[in-house]
Design a protein around this motif. Structure first.
Motif, PDB file in Angstrom:
ATOM      1  N   ARG A 194       0.764  -1.131  -0.046  1.00 14.69           N
ATOM      2  CA  ARG A 194       0.316  -0.019  -0.199  1.00 14.69           C
ATOM      3  C   ARG A 194       1.009   1.157  -0.019  1.00 14.69           C
ATOM      4  NH1 ARG A 194      -5.487  -1.555   1.755  1.00 14.69           N
ATOM      5  NH2 ARG A 194      -5.258  -3.760   2.437  1.00 14.69           N
ATOM      6  N   ARG A 195       0.418   2.335  -0.654  1.00 12.07           N
ATOM      7  CA  ARG A 195       1.308   3.425  -0.663  1.00 12.07           C
ATOM      8  C   ARG A 195       1.000   4.392   0.330  1.00 12.07           C
ATOM      9  NH1 ARG A 195       0.141   4.465  -7.219  1.00 12.07           N
ATOM     10  NH2 ARG A 195       1.192   6.673  -6.811  1.00 12.07           N
ATOM     11  N   VAL A 196       1.831   4.186   1.465  1.00 10.82           N
ATOM     12  CA  VAL A 196       1.503   4.687   2.659  1.00 10.82           C
ATOM     13  C   VAL A 196       2.812   5.180   3.203  1.00 10.82           C
ATOM     14  CG1 VAL A 196      -0.806   3.700   3.613  1.00 10.82           C
ATOM     15  CG2 VAL A 196       1.384   2.571   4.200  1.00 10.82           C
ATOM     16  N   HIS A 197       2.919   6.346   4.107  1.00 12.94           N
ATOM     17  CA  HIS A 197       4.067   6.882   4.595  1.00 12.94           C
ATOM     18  C   HIS A 197       3.849   7.533   5.843  1.00 12.94           C
ATOM     19  CE1 HIS A 197       5.229   7.172   0.065  1.00 12.94           C
ATOM     20  NE2 HIS A 197       3.713   7.512  -0.012  1.00 12.94           N
ATOM     21  N   PHE A 198       4.814   7.426   6.706  1.00 14.31           N
ATOM     22  CA  PHE A 198       4.747   7.955   7.966  1.00 14.31           C
ATOM     23  C   PHE A 198       5.147   9.296   8.144  1.00 14.31           C
ATOM     24  CE2 PHE A 198       6.917   8.596  12.055  1.00 14.31           C
ATOM     25  CZ  PHE A 198       5.669   8.738  12.954  1.00 14.31           C
ATOM     26  N   VAL A 199       4.539  10.192   8.720  1.00 14.73           N
ATOM     27  CA  VAL A 199       5.084  11.528   9.026  1.00 14.73           C
ATOM     28  C   VAL A 199       5.214  11.832  10.688  1.00 14.73           C
ATOM     29  CG1 VAL A 199       4.410  13.849   8.599  1.00 14.73           C
ATOM     30  CG2 VAL A 199       3.702  12.214   6.988  1.00 14.73           C
ATOM     31  N   PRO A 200       6.406  11.994  11.003  1.00 16.53           N
ATOM     32  CA  PRO A 200       6.858  12.433  12.443  1.00 16.53           C
ATOM     33  C   PRO A 200       6.409  13.428  12.944  1.00 16.53           C
ATOM     34  CG  PRO A 200       8.778  12.360  11.256  1.00 16.53           C
ATOM     35  CD  PRO A 200       7.785  12.078  10.150  1.00 16.53           C
ATOM     36  N   MET A 201       4.798  13.802  13.261  1.00 16.90           N
ATOM     37  CA  MET A 201       4.447  15.025  13.864  1.00 16.90           C
ATOM     38  C   MET A 201       4.821  15.417  15.285  1.00 16.90           C
ATOM     39  SD  MET A 201       2.951  17.628  12.312  1.00 16.90           S
ATOM     40  CE  MET A 201       2.296  16.872  10.768  1.00 16.90           C
ATOM     41  N   ALA A 202       4.761  14.372  15.747  1.00 16.42           N
ATOM     42  CA  ALA A 202       4.570  14.694  17.258  1.00 16.42           C
ATOM     43  C   ALA A 202       5.660  15.718  17.831  1.00 16.42           C
ATOM     44  CB  ALA A 202       4.744  13.131  18.047  1.00 16.42           C
ATOM     45  N   GLY A 203       6.920  15.310  17.404  1.00 18.25           N
ATOM     46  CA  GLY A 203       8.113  16.264  17.781  1.00 18.25           C
ATOM     47  C   GLY A 203       8.443  17.473  17.430  1.00 18.25           C
ATOM     48  N   ALA A 204       7.262  17.959  16.464  1.00 19.50           N
ATOM     49  CA  ALA A 204       7.114  19.266  15.761  1.00 19.50           C
ATOM     50  C   ALA A 204       6.877  20.203  16.958  1.00 19.50           C
ATOM     51  CB  ALA A 204       6.588  19.340  14.553  1.00 19.50           C
ATOM     52  N   LEU A 205       5.945  19.897  17.878  1.00 20.50           N
ATOM     53  CA  LEU A 205       5.378  20.889  18.746  1.00 20.50           C
ATOM     54  C   LEU A 205       5.344  20.062  20.185  1.00 20.50           C
ATOM     55  CD1 LEU A 205       3.541  21.005  16.007  1.00 20.50           C
ATOM     56  CD2 LEU A 205       1.788  21.923  17.525  1.00 20.50           C
ATOM     57  N   THR A 206       5.462  21.296  21.226  1.00 16.24           N
ATOM     58  CA  THR A 206       5.381  21.056  22.495  1.00 16.24           C
ATOM     59  C   THR A 206       3.889  21.682  23.147  1.00 16.24           C
ATOM     60  OG1 THR A 206       6.314  23.225  23.183  1.00 16.24           O
ATOM     61  CG2 THR A 206       7.814  21.499  22.471  1.00 16.24           C
TER      62      THR A 206
END
Length: 368
Positions: A194-206
């Motif tokens: 499947r054409r899926v990709h992980f995006v690490p969003m959690a570390g972008a914000l506090t």
């Protein structure tokens, strides 16, 4: 006659309790889409109130659109909902305030078939965590949702992010457990073809980037946009804040607190012959980089700065969208490995700088 936004003390908003904020998001009325069509690649922002832009109309979509426009991409945001500011060139989206994963799943295939997106940006699960709705089962529900999305749109690429943080300690712990499972969900689906990709969003914000303990501030949404864009261009997007004395120096100007700024502060009043904002940038290699200047201009005409990169000068110009209605302007620069000096001095009329971002130059991606 010079027209500037007057210096005024910023009103301090009392933070809303987390529960009241979540309940408010539950009852927000839906907005019927105008079905704007700009041609180009169809992108569906999909999720809950954070995709919709609770507290900040347009949310991350406004800055994401600015990144795309800065690089000359022609894109068409799609979805059954519509909202956002003028600087967001296409207001369509599929963000539904208060909805949990299974509620999005119940309609997702229908929405996808109606709009045929090439790219789907999925940030979902916050309401499952806020409402403490079977958080242990949320990763499995996420997997089912993405399975349905990829089945309904087999030609689309689905970018799945983990969640931005919550301020409430119990909710934050649930988010952390959920986030720990998301990469495995995505990699398992990718292993199936499947054409899926992980995006690490959690570390972008506090939690400091949250307006009410749940939803980002305008600056927090800007940081989300940078993470989305980094995933879409397959390059890290590194942000350098104008107010950070570790690498930025402002001469004959002012650092101003403002909630719309990334990090809550901006550099303004770069108005005089000796005014400048200077960055000391460390680059990992010698070569070309793409720089994005997040600037504000409320003069009613194009304004800009004189940019000097290691002694080489050029003019950078920003359109007038209003003070604190940030525009992202792309500039190709050549940096040397190690230390570099970039200086923004007064140019034509007046403008403010919030931050600069750097990405590596790469091949065009098919999903934008």
């Amino acid at each position: 006659m010079r027209i500037r936004r007057p210096l005024a003390a910023l009103a301090v908003r009392a933070a809303l309790p987390v529960l009241l904020s979540a309940l408010a998001a539950l009852v927000l009325p839906a907005t019927t889409a105008h079905a704007e069509s700009n041609g180009g690649v169809r992108i569906m922002p999909l999720g809950d109130s954070i995709t919709d832009g609770f507290n900040v109309p347009g949310g991350y979509r406004a800055d994401l659109w600015q990144y795309l426009a800065a690089d000359g991409h022609r894109d068409d945001f799609v979805g059954s909902q519509s909202n956002g500011p003028a600087r967001l060139g296409d207001h369509d989206h599929e963000g539904h305030s208060g909805w949990r994963i299974e509620q999005i799943d119940a309609r997702a295939a229908e929405w996808v078939r109606a709009t045929s997106p090439r790219t789907i940006l999925l940030h979902i699960g916050t309401n499952d965590m806020v409402q403490n709705f079977d958080p242990a089962g949320a990763p499995a529900r996420l997997r089912t949702l993405v399975e349905h999305l990829t089945a309904a749109a087999p030609g689309a690429d689905v970018f799945v992010s983990d969640l931005v943080p919550l301020a409430d300690p119990a909710g934050a712990a649930r988010v952390q457990r959920f986030n720990a499972a998301v990469p495995g969900v995505v990699s398992g689906l990718a292993a199936e073809g499947r054409r899926v990709h992980f995006v690490p969003m959690a570390g972008a914000l506090t939690p400091a980037d949250l307006a009410d303990g749940v939803h980002p501030t305008a600056g927090g949404y800007a940081k989300m946009a940078a993470r989305w864009y980094a995933a879409l261009v397959s390059s890290p997007v590194t942000r350098w804040e104008a107010e950070n004395p570790a690498y930025a120096t402002l001469n004959h100007g002012r650092i101003i607190d403002h909630p719309a700024a990334s990090g809550g502060r901006k550099a303004g009043y770069i108005d005089y012959a000796d005014s400048y904002l200077e960055y000391r940038i460390d680059a990992p290699y010698t070569g070309g980089y793409r720089m994005y200047v997040r600037a504000g201009n409320g003069m009613g005409t194009d304004c800009g700065h004189r940019l000097t990169v290691n002694g080489a000068a050029r003019d950078v110009t920003y359109p007038s969208l209003g003070w604190d209605e940030w525009t992202l302007t792309g500039v190709d620069v050549t940096l040397r490995q190690g230390a570099n000096t970039l200086r923004f001095a007064k140019g034509d009329c007046y403008a403010e700088i919030d931050s600069v971002d750097f990405a590596t130059l790469g091949a065009p991606a098919p999903w934008i």
